[in-house]
Design a protein around this motif. Sequence first.
Motif, PDB file in Angstrom:
ATOM      1  N   TYR A 195       0.813  -1.048   0.084  1.00 11.45           N
ATOM      2  CA  TYR A 195      -0.218  -0.223   0.053  1.00 11.45           C
ATOM      3  C   TYR A 195       0.920   1.313  -0.223  1.00 11.45           C
ATOM      4  CZ  TYR A 195       1.073   0.168   4.876  1.00 11.45           C
ATOM      5  OH  TYR A 195       1.543   0.308   6.276  1.00 11.45           O
ATOM      6  N   THR A 196       0.368   2.320  -0.384  1.00 10.51           N
ATOM      7  CA  THR A 196       0.880   3.637  -0.297  1.00 10.51           C
ATOM      8  C   THR A 196       0.059   4.531   0.474  1.00 10.51           C
ATOM      9  OG1 THR A 196       1.788   3.222  -2.712  1.00 10.51           O
ATOM     10  CG2 THR A 196       1.736   5.503  -2.045  1.00 10.51           C
ATOM     11  N   LEU A 197       0.642   5.248   1.219  1.00  9.36           N
ATOM     12  CA  LEU A 197      -0.129   6.170   2.162  1.00  9.36           C
ATOM     13  C   LEU A 197      -0.124   7.591   1.992  1.00  9.36           C
ATOM     14  CD1 LEU A 197      -1.797   6.397   4.936  1.00  9.36           C
ATOM     15  CD2 LEU A 197       0.510   6.745   6.087  1.00  9.36           C
ATOM     16  N   ARG A 198      -0.976   8.431   1.869  1.00  8.41           N
ATOM     17  CA  ARG A 198      -1.026   9.966   1.623  1.00  8.41           C
ATOM     18  C   ARG A 198      -2.004  10.407   2.659  1.00  8.41           C
ATOM     19  NH1 ARG A 198       2.551   8.489  -0.817  1.00  8.41           N
ATOM     20  NH2 ARG A 198       2.895   8.900  -2.999  1.00  8.41           N
ATOM     21  N   ALA A 199      -1.552  11.623   3.258  1.00  7.47           N
ATOM     22  CA  ALA A 199      -2.112  12.030   4.460  1.00  7.47           C
ATOM     23  C   ALA A 199      -1.805  13.697   4.498  1.00  7.47           C
ATOM     24  CB  ALA A 199      -1.784  11.559   5.772  1.00  7.47           C
ATOM     25  N   ALA A 200      -3.113  14.425   4.311  1.00 11.89           N
ATOM     26  CA  ALA A 200      -3.152  15.965   4.525  1.00 11.89           C
ATOM     27  C   ALA A 200      -4.182  16.288   5.326  1.00 11.89           C
ATOM     28  CB  ALA A 200      -3.492  16.329   3.000  1.00 11.89           C
ATOM     29  N   SER A 201      -3.696  17.545   5.874  1.00 13.06           N
ATOM     30  CA  SER A 201      -4.672  18.290   6.727  1.00 13.06           C
ATOM     31  C   SER A 201      -4.564  19.645   6.576  1.00 13.06           C
ATOM     32  CB  SER A 201      -4.574  17.929   8.400  1.00 13.06           C
ATOM     33  OG  SER A 201      -5.395  18.586   9.206  1.00 13.06           O
ATOM     34  N   MET A 202      -5.887  20.671   6.546  1.00 10.01           N
ATOM     35  CA  MET A 202      -5.582  21.892   6.078  1.00 10.01           C
ATOM     36  C   MET A 202      -6.569  22.806   6.870  1.00 10.01           C
ATOM     37  SD  MET A 202      -7.076  21.678   2.248  1.00 10.01           S
ATOM     38  CE  MET A 202      -5.835  20.303   2.136  1.00 10.01           C
ATOM     39  N   ARG A 203      -6.471  24.030   7.065  1.00 10.50           N
ATOM     40  CA  ARG A 203      -7.455  24.887   7.486  1.00 10.50           C
ATOM     41  C   ARG A 203      -8.588  25.133   6.645  1.00 10.50           C
ATOM     42  NH1 ARG A 203      -5.667  30.481   9.977  1.00 10.50           N
ATOM     43  NH2 ARG A 203      -4.333  30.646   8.193  1.00 10.50           N
ATOM     44  N   GLY A 204      -9.806  25.234   6.847  1.00 13.70           N
ATOM     45  CA  GLY A 204     -10.921  25.668   6.221  1.00 13.70           C
ATOM     46  C   GLY A 204     -11.065  26.935   5.693  1.00 13.70           C
ATOM     47  N   ASP A 205     -11.695  27.133   4.886  1.00 12.92           N
ATOM     48  CA  ASP A 205     -11.881  28.661   4.332  1.00 12.92           C
ATOM     49  C   ASP A 205     -12.347  29.679   5.306  1.00 12.92           C
ATOM     50  OD1 ASP A 205     -11.081  27.521   1.811  1.00 12.92           O
ATOM     51  OD2 ASP A 205     -13.215  27.548   0.926  1.00 12.92           O
ATOM     52  N   SER A 206     -13.403  29.254   6.168  1.00 15.75           N
ATOM     53  CA  SER A 206     -13.737  30.389   7.293  1.00 15.75           C
ATOM     54  C   SER A 206     -12.675  30.518   8.287  1.00 15.75           C
ATOM     55  CB  SER A 206     -14.866  29.593   7.967  1.00 15.75           C
ATOM     56  OG  SER A 206     -14.753  28.339   8.411  1.00 15.75           O
ATOM     57  N   ALA A 207     -11.690  29.490   8.639  1.00 16.16           N
ATOM     58  CA  ALA A 207     -10.699  29.822   9.486  1.00 16.16           C
ATOM     59  C   ALA A 207      -9.717  30.327   9.096  1.00 16.16           C
ATOM     60  CB  ALA A 207     -10.211  28.291   9.911  1.00 16.16           C
ATOM     61  N   ARG A 208      -9.772  30.194   7.533  1.00 13.00           N
ATOM     62  CA  ARG A 208      -8.476  31.213   7.011  1.00 13.00           C
ATOM     63  C   ARG A 208      -8.890  32.532   7.020  1.00 13.00           C
ATOM     64  NH1 ARG A 208      -6.656  27.116   1.994  1.00 13.00           N
ATOM     65  NH2 ARG A 208      -5.145  25.872   3.129  1.00 13.00           N
ATOM     66  N   TYR A 209     -10.086  32.762   6.784  1.00 12.79           N
ATOM     67  CA  TYR A 209     -10.665  34.221   6.653  1.00 12.79           C
ATOM     68  C   TYR A 209     -10.852  35.027   7.761  1.00 12.79           C
ATOM     69  CZ  TYR A 209     -13.769  37.955   5.762  1.00 12.79           C
ATOM     70  OH  TYR A 209     -14.380  39.236   5.673  1.00 12.79           O
ATOM     71  N   ARG A 210     -11.049  34.197   9.169  1.00 13.29           N
ATOM     72  CA  ARG A 210     -11.252  34.845  10.583  1.00 13.29           C
ATOM     73  C   ARG A 210      -9.839  34.747  11.146  1.00 13.29           C
ATOM     74  NH1 ARG A 210     -16.140  31.751   9.752  1.00 13.29           N
ATOM     75  NH2 ARG A 210     -17.790  33.125   9.874  1.00 13.29           N
ATOM     76  N   GLY A 211      -8.792  34.197  10.922  1.00 13.78           N
ATOM     77  CA  GLY A 211      -7.660  34.002  11.375  1.00 13.78           C
ATOM     78  C   GLY A 211      -7.673  33.165  12.695  1.00 13.78           C
ATOM     79  N   GLU A 212      -8.276  32.096  12.492  1.00 14.28           N
ATOM     80  CA  GLU A 212      -8.635  31.084  13.632  1.00 14.28           C
ATOM     81  C   GLU A 212      -7.696  29.992  13.122  1.00 14.28           C
ATOM     82  OE1 GLU A 212     -12.607  29.918  13.419  1.00 14.28           O
ATOM     83  OE2 GLU A 212     -13.303  31.992  14.389  1.00 14.28           O
ATOM     84  N   PRO A 213      -7.285  29.277  14.388  1.00 14.71           N
ATOM     85  CA  PRO A 213      -6.105  27.835  14.022  1.00 14.71           C
ATOM     86  C   PRO A 213      -6.877  26.948  13.495  1.00 14.71           C
ATOM     87  CG  PRO A 213      -6.689  28.231  16.283  1.00 14.71           C
ATOM     88  CD  PRO A 213      -7.256  29.423  15.682  1.00 14.71           C
ATOM     89  N   ARG A 214      -6.183  25.746  12.995  1.00 16.15           N
ATOM     90  CA  ARG A 214      -6.848  24.572  12.392  1.00 16.15           C
ATOM     91  C   ARG A 214      -7.295  23.848  13.612  1.00 16.15           C
ATOM     92  NH1 ARG A 214      -3.708  20.135  11.301  1.00 16.15           N
ATOM     93  NH2 ARG A 214      -1.859  21.587  11.243  1.00 16.15           N
ATOM     94  N   ARG A 215      -8.590  23.452  13.615  1.00 16.11           N
ATOM     95  CA  ARG A 215      -9.010  22.515  14.524  1.00 16.11           C
ATOM     96  C   ARG A 215      -8.642  21.091  14.436  1.00 16.11           C
ATOM     97  NH1 ARG A 215     -14.195  21.920  15.214  1.00 16.11           N
ATOM     98  NH2 ARG A 215     -14.609  22.759  13.110  1.00 16.11           N
ATOM     99  N   ASP A 216      -8.317  20.921  13.178  1.00 11.04           N
ATOM    100  CA  ASP A 216      -7.921  19.323  12.847  1.00 11.04           C
ATOM    101  C   ASP A 216      -6.411  19.026  13.122  1.00 11.04           C
ATOM    102  OD1 ASP A 216     -10.593  18.948  12.134  1.00 11.04           O
ATOM    103  OD2 ASP A 216     -10.176  18.608  10.039  1.00 11.04           O
ATOM    104  N   ALA A 217      -6.355  17.861  13.675  1.00 14.33           N
ATOM    105  CA  ALA A 217      -4.963  17.499  14.145  1.00 14.33           C
ATOM    106  C   ALA A 217      -4.726  16.053  13.133  1.00 14.33           C
ATOM    107  CB  ALA A 217      -5.013  17.137  15.669  1.00 14.33           C
ATOM    108  N   LEU A 218      -3.553  15.910  12.946  1.00 11.85           N
ATOM    109  CA  LEU A 218      -3.054  14.718  12.152  1.00 11.85           C
ATOM    110  C   LEU A 218      -1.587  14.198  12.581  1.00 11.85           C
ATOM    111  CD1 LEU A 218      -3.436  12.872   9.556  1.00 11.85           C
ATOM    112  CD2 LEU A 218      -1.857  14.537   8.459  1.00 11.85           C
ATOM    113  N   LEU A 219      -1.791  12.798  12.925  1.00 10.22           N
ATOM    114  CA  LEU A 219      -0.834  12.319  13.458  1.00 10.22           C
ATOM    115  C   LEU A 219      -0.480  10.815  12.512  1.00 10.22           C
ATOM    116  CD1 LEU A 219       1.556  11.619  15.637  1.00 10.22           C
ATOM    117  CD2 LEU A 219      -0.171  10.198  16.837  1.00 10.22           C
TER     118      LEU A 219
END
Length: 551
Positions: A266-290
């Motif tokens: 198998y090949t693994l790909r993982a990505a986590s990013m801020r949403g459009d609303s959080a980017r607009y309001r200057g809020e931190p990303r609530r999602d965490a990835l490990l």
Amino acid sequence: MSQQGDRPATTDDWWGRLYDESARDTGPAEAPDDTIDDRFDSAADTLGAEGAADATTRAGYGQAVDAIGVDDEDDEDDAGDEDDDVDVDVAAAAGSGPVSRPLAWWEARGAYPVIQAPAPAPASPPTIVDTPPAVPPPPPPPPQAPTPAPSPVAPAPLTPRPRAPWEPPPAAFDPSDARPLPGAVDPAPPRLTTPAPAPAPDPRAAAPEVPIPPAPEPAPAAPLTYVGDRPPTYDAEPTALPATEAEALGQLVADTVLDGARYGTYTLRAASMRGDSARYRGEPRRDALLTARFGAGPSALVLVAVATGARATEGAHLSAADACRWIGGAVGRSHSRLGEDIRAGRRGDLKSGLHRLTDRTYGKLRARAAELGREPEDYTASLRCLLLSADPDCRTRVFFGVGGGGLFRLRDGAWQDLEPLLPEPADIRGEPVLGFGSARSEASAEQTPEGDRLTMDLEITKPPGPVVEDPVPPPPEPFRFRASVARPGDTLLLTSVGLAEPLRGEPALGDELAARWASAEPPGLAEYLSDVRLRVKGYADDRTAVGVWEA
């Protein structure tokens, strides 16, 4: 030489005939000296105008002979020969056409060209046609060894003839006034014939093919950045950074996290990013990835954890990070036993063991909330995890977690929702249990099926129950577990709530991702990030996605 043109046999015989008194006298000459001009006048009177023209040409060359220094007094024999040649030319001029004669000594040496009487001009100019005359083919030669063909002799260049003293200078060079150089081979004269009519065009003949220039290649289409009838309201790129304090720099999280690996089949790909609303309001990303690997070799175990903090709560990104860190520590301490259970396919042991590890993680979250003086429901997160064995012979993929999110599988070009179904509380039905206070249990306690009462009612008032003023807390999220065997060509996708909702609510998003991931080769990290961030209007939360491509 006599005036009749007889050539003497010897020189003495010639002088004897000239001064012999017994010879008949033909008449004295008109001039005291016997010159070329006198002979020209005699020939002109005898031959007429046409012969005079030819004789004029030859007489001019006689003067040319005198000009180059041929002296009759120095060489009597040569002078006699010259006179004889002149007589021959005059006699030839009296004929009907040009007559070939032997070349004189000066002509053989190439000093002077041979001049012939010009032919009369035709009434109309003839046309030169390369058609050869009809000649019967010669008999085939006997077979012999091939010999190299002689190289063709190139025609000699044409040179103009010298002009006689009495001829006016020509206005321009005429090709007819030139002759080949001595020793060159004259080309065969072209055959004069009537021009053949041009053949009529054949209507059946195909028109010549005109090469068609290739059409310009179309410009590559711009990559699709959103699906739906119109783009989302927010800007596609980050516009504001979250605020922080000098003492809390360790609590900052990046806007986007990208990771990947390849183990076994198998090949693994993982990505986590801020949403459009959080980017607009200057809020931190609530999602965490490990993403973590425990062990080495075929017995290694890969853990991918995705956590999402509670919405509209302070420090939601911290609770998500704590959940990922604590579940990672618990799995790491038990990775040997978990790896053996996965390779052996012990579903029961895996479910019970992972359930205990998940409960311990949430217990730590409640303890952390008490330390911070906050309610447990304010400092919590939804947790989704994948366990993958590095053994190439093991294709068992284990999913477990608590809270919202999504688990999907792309097989044969179609998406399948693998989220374990949980019954709603209102849908739970069953028979009443004896002793739990139901109406049937109380009646059963008071009388038998035959109607006999076992006790009598003493009308004793029961004490009131405790008063509950606070609202009843919601029941805890149930534990989810699923183990499945992957097939070659499958794509497993674990997502947070921010991507699970548009996948279920906007079919165009799933169709676009299925078209992009239809290839057997998994996308690269940058390409995978571009696929995951495909925007949909109305969905602006954080997005986290973990893809597993089966070889």
